[in-house]
Write an enzyme that holds these catalytic residues in place. Structure first.
Site, PDB file in Angstrom:
ATOM      1  CG  HIS A   8     -33.833  60.090  11.210  1.00  0.00           C
ATOM      2  ND1 HIS A   8     -33.704  59.708  12.589  1.00  0.00           N
ATOM      3  CD2 HIS A   8     -33.414  61.317  10.867  1.00  0.00           C
ATOM      4  CE1 HIS A   8     -33.227  61.065  13.091  1.00  0.00           C
ATOM      5  NE2 HIS A   8     -32.934  61.785  11.971  1.00  0.00           N
TER       6      HIS A   8
HETATM    7  C1  UD1 Z   1     -34.565  65.614   8.104  1.00  0.00           C
HETATM    8  C2  UD1 Z   1     -33.425  66.614   8.500  1.00  0.00           C
HETATM    9  C3  UD1 Z   1     -32.892  65.835   9.575  1.00  0.00           C
HETATM   10  C4  UD1 Z   1     -33.771  65.556  10.905  1.00  0.00           C
HETATM   11  C5  UD1 Z   1     -34.897  64.892  10.463  1.00  0.00           C
HETATM   12  C6  UD1 Z   1     -35.802  64.399  11.612  1.00  0.00           C
HETATM   13  C7  UD1 Z   1     -32.272  67.807   6.715  1.00  0.00           C
HETATM   14  C8  UD1 Z   1     -31.310  67.608   5.794  1.00  0.00           C
HETATM   15  N1  UD1 Z   1     -32.454  66.670   7.412  1.00  0.00           N
HETATM   16  O1  UD1 Z   1     -34.299  64.521   7.645  1.00  0.00           O
HETATM   17  O2  UD1 Z   1     -31.678  66.527  10.133  1.00  0.00           O
HETATM   18  O3  UD1 Z   1     -32.881  64.405  11.780  1.00  0.00           O
HETATM   19  O4  UD1 Z   1     -35.620  65.525   9.389  1.00  0.00           O
HETATM   20  O5  UD1 Z   1     -36.614  63.449  11.467  1.00  0.00           O
HETATM   21  O6  UD1 Z   1     -33.135  68.615   6.855  1.00  0.00           O
HETATM   22  N2  UD1 Z   1     -41.088  61.904   4.075  1.00  0.00           N
HETATM   23  C9  UD1 Z   1     -42.367  61.119   4.230  1.00  0.00           C
HETATM   24  N3  UD1 Z   1     -43.244  62.084   5.062  1.00  0.00           N
HETATM   25  C10 UD1 Z   1     -42.823  63.122   5.612  1.00  0.00           C
HETATM   26  C11 UD1 Z   1     -41.445  63.532   5.666  1.00  0.00           C
HETATM   27  C12 UD1 Z   1     -40.493  62.868   4.860  1.00  0.00           C
HETATM   28  O7  UD1 Z   1     -42.628  60.399   3.363  1.00  0.00           O
HETATM   29  O8  UD1 Z   1     -43.961  63.566   6.153  1.00  0.00           O
HETATM   30  C13 UD1 Z   1     -39.884  60.867   3.387  1.00  0.00           C
HETATM   31  C14 UD1 Z   1     -39.802  61.619   1.698  1.00  0.00           C
HETATM   32  O9  UD1 Z   1     -39.495  60.354   1.201  1.00  0.00           O
HETATM   33  C15 UD1 Z   1     -38.523  61.960   1.958  1.00  0.00           C
HETATM   34  C16 UD1 Z   1     -37.727  61.529   3.077  1.00  0.00           C
HETATM   35  O10 UD1 Z   1     -38.699  61.102   4.285  1.00  0.00           O
HETATM   36  O11 UD1 Z   1     -37.928  62.100   0.860  1.00  0.00           O
HETATM   37  C17 UD1 Z   1     -36.691  62.343   3.864  1.00  0.00           C
HETATM   38  O12 UD1 Z   1     -37.270  63.573   4.354  1.00  0.00           O
HETATM   39  P1  UD1 Z   1     -36.658  64.898   4.777  1.00  0.00           P
HETATM   40  O13 UD1 Z   1     -37.128  65.863   5.398  1.00  0.00           O
HETATM   41  O14 UD1 Z   1     -35.819  65.283   3.235  1.00  0.00           O
HETATM   42  O15 UD1 Z   1     -35.309  64.255   5.422  1.00  0.00           O
HETATM   43  P2  UD1 Z   1     -35.183  63.497   6.731  1.00  0.00           P
HETATM   44  O16 UD1 Z   1     -34.493  62.299   6.565  1.00  0.00           O
HETATM   45  O17 UD1 Z   1     -36.564  63.602   7.380  1.00  0.00           O
HETATM   46  N1  UDP Z   2     -40.015  61.183  17.872  1.00  0.00           N
HETATM   47  C1  UDP Z   2     -41.347  60.828  18.070  1.00  0.00           C
HETATM   48  N2  UDP Z   2     -41.697  59.724  17.480  1.00  0.00           N
HETATM   49  C2  UDP Z   2     -41.253  58.959  16.664  1.00  0.00           C
HETATM   50  C3  UDP Z   2     -40.004  59.040  16.546  1.00  0.00           C
HETATM   51  C4  UDP Z   2     -39.220  60.388  17.210  1.00  0.00           C
HETATM   52  O1  UDP Z   2     -42.320  61.721  18.697  1.00  0.00           O
HETATM   53  O2  UDP Z   2     -41.752  57.874  16.102  1.00  0.00           O
HETATM   54  C5  UDP Z   2     -39.627  62.306  18.720  1.00  0.00           C
HETATM   55  C6  UDP Z   2     -38.504  61.893  19.676  1.00  0.00           C
HETATM   56  O3  UDP Z   2     -38.952  61.440  20.834  1.00  0.00           O
HETATM   57  C7  UDP Z   2     -37.659  63.095  19.702  1.00  0.00           C
HETATM   58  C8  UDP Z   2     -37.789  63.913  18.268  1.00  0.00           C
HETATM   59  O4  UDP Z   2     -38.898  63.100  17.737  1.00  0.00           O
HETATM   60  O5  UDP Z   2     -38.346  64.461  20.340  1.00  0.00           O
HETATM   61  C9  UDP Z   2     -36.722  63.265  17.653  1.00  0.00           C
HETATM   62  O6  UDP Z   2     -36.734  63.360  16.269  1.00  0.00           O
HETATM   63  P1  UDP Z   2     -35.930  62.599  15.253  1.00  0.00           P
HETATM   64  O7  UDP Z   2     -35.265  61.667  15.715  1.00  0.00           O
HETATM   65  O8  UDP Z   2     -36.720  62.782  13.861  1.00  0.00           O
HETATM   66  O9  UDP Z   2     -34.631  63.884  14.746  1.00  0.00           O
HETATM   67  P2  UDP Z   2     -33.377  64.268  15.351  1.00  0.00           P
HETATM   68  O10 UDP Z   2     -33.335  64.662  16.724  1.00  0.00           O
HETATM   69  O11 UDP Z   2     -32.164  63.116  14.975  1.00  0.00           O
HETATM   70  O12 UDP Z   2     -32.891  65.705  14.663  1.00  0.00           O
END
Ligand code: UD1
Ligand code: UDP
Length: 360
Positions: free
Chosen positions: A204
């Protein structure tokens, strides 16, 4: 003592779970703010249900958007919540835009800030998380570090006051839920998998999803793997894969990767435990792989969790197709598996330090 906690993204719910519990057990009041950064059921509510996290007192429902817009909207709404609540502490987790917004809103109001997972550094300023970490650490009053490396990183930036080595709250969660996942999850049966007969992949990071060449390389590598590659797809990644469309290639593209929706925590822990190997660019999943004794291949050019690499259980490969496939064939993990990231009681240590430092 009254604590205002800010969460918003998937890993923050898991990081906060044990601390929410410890605060209540110690008789403190917590006002839980969900910024709404993540909002799909499978990215948010499922974690509250499965980990027994109390429902947020307020959901700001900010949603997705550009970094400045998203952080700015959060800042405005968090300031209102902080003014209304006037907590003894503002507690923020990790490195997302919700983390920075919470810390910044509080420091401007002179409300003390405590940062859980302080001191982590990738030293890669291309990552939005690196900006959030550095800025949050430099305005926080208490810095809760999961590792000695994190303490050292802070010292190298001149931060020594308020620094506490407490361990990792994600380890608290794994210890608390690994057994429940084994008993309650039926994910292996649902997907027709045998223990140690598949790989698990997650992707991601913008570096991997938003650079088409990197995304294509990874998907091509996954398609060339013989064992099933189970791939719970983050919504950001799903969008980008759809944009790539037919440009995704590989020898067995119809078999691998097996793309599924994001999983709840128990299904995820169950799949992690029984995977032969995990491929990921997630921070949390690199550590979970280690705690569960599963080898990890990190799809990034660097990691903040250097201890897992030094211990020989994690290899950093980037997004290069050939490197990924070579490492998969050659990775041998050592017999040693030293305890890393604390004693599984990080939440209790955090609550203790908050109590000792409460000046009101
Ligand atoms: C965010 C965090 C990242 C973290 C990740 C965990 C920032 C800058 N990034 O990244 O550090 O590792 O969360 O997963 O804060 N979207 C959906 N549904 C949701 C949420 C998101 O469709 O419930 C889609 C939207 O198109 C959105 C994109 O995902 O634009 C990215 O979501 P965003 O929260 O901006 O960043 P992440 O890539 O999730
Ligand atoms: N996780 C989950 N379901 C998924 C992917 C991740 O429950 O489909 C959990 C994972 O086990 C861990 C956390 O989400 O506890 C990690 O989140 P993510 O990878 O989104 O973010 P990061 O740790 O890179 O910030």
């Amino acid at each position: 003592m009254k604590v205002l906690t800010v969460v918003g993204a998937r890993p923050q719910f898991i990081k906060a779970a044990s601390v929410c519990k410890a605060l209540r057990a110690a008789g403190h009041t917590e006002y839980l703010v969900h910024t709404g950064q993540h909002y799909d059921y499978g990215m948010s509510q499922v974690f509250f249900d499965e980990l027994g996290i109390p429902q947020p007192d307020i959901n700001l429902e900010i949603g997705s958007g550009a970094h400045g817009w998203q952080t700015g909207q959060m800042l405005i709404r968090l300031e209102e919540a902080l003014l209304a609540q006037r907590p003894n502490w503002t507690l923020v987790y990790g490195d997302t835009n919700s983390t920075l917004a919470g810390a910044l809103a509080a420091v401007k109001l002179r409300i003390p800030v405590a940062h859980v997972e302080a001191g982590l550094r990738s030293f890669n300023r291309e990552m939005p998380e690196e900006h959030n970490r550095v800025l949050t650490d430099h305005i926080a009053d208490l810095l809760f570090c999961p590792t000695q490396t994190a303490v050292d990183n802070l010292r190298n930036e001149g931060l020594t006051k308020g620094v506490h080595l407490v361990g990792d709250t994600m380890y608290d969660a794994v210890l608390q839920f690994a057994e429940a996942a084994r008993k309650r999850s039926t994910i292996l049966e649902r997907l027709g998998l045998k223990p140690k007969g598949y790989l698990l992949a997650t992707v991601h990071r913008p570096y991997n999803t938003d650079v088409p060449e990197n995304l294509r390389n990874m998907l091509t590598a996954f398609a060339e793997i013989e064992e099933p590659v189970i791939f719970p797809v983050h919504p950001r990644t799903r969008k980008k894969i759809e944009e790539l469309g037919s440009a995704v290639g590989g020898r067995r593209p119809t078999v691998n990767p097996r793309m599924i929706d994001p999983l709840g925590y128990l299904d995820m822990l169950a799949l992690e435990q029984d995977a032969r190997l995990i491929l990921t660019d997630s921070g949390g999943i690199q550590k979970e792989a280690y705690w569960l004794g599963v080898p990890c291949v990190t799809l990034r050019t660097e990691t903040e969790w250097v201890e897992t690499v030094e211990a020989g259980w994690n290899v950093v490969v980037g997004a290069d197709r050939a490197r990924i496939l070579t490492v998969l064939r050659s990775l041998v993990t050592p017999a040693q598996h030293p305890a890393l990231y604390g004693d599984g009681q990080a939440a209790d240590h955090i609550v203790g330090v908050l109590e000792q430092n409460d000046r009101r």
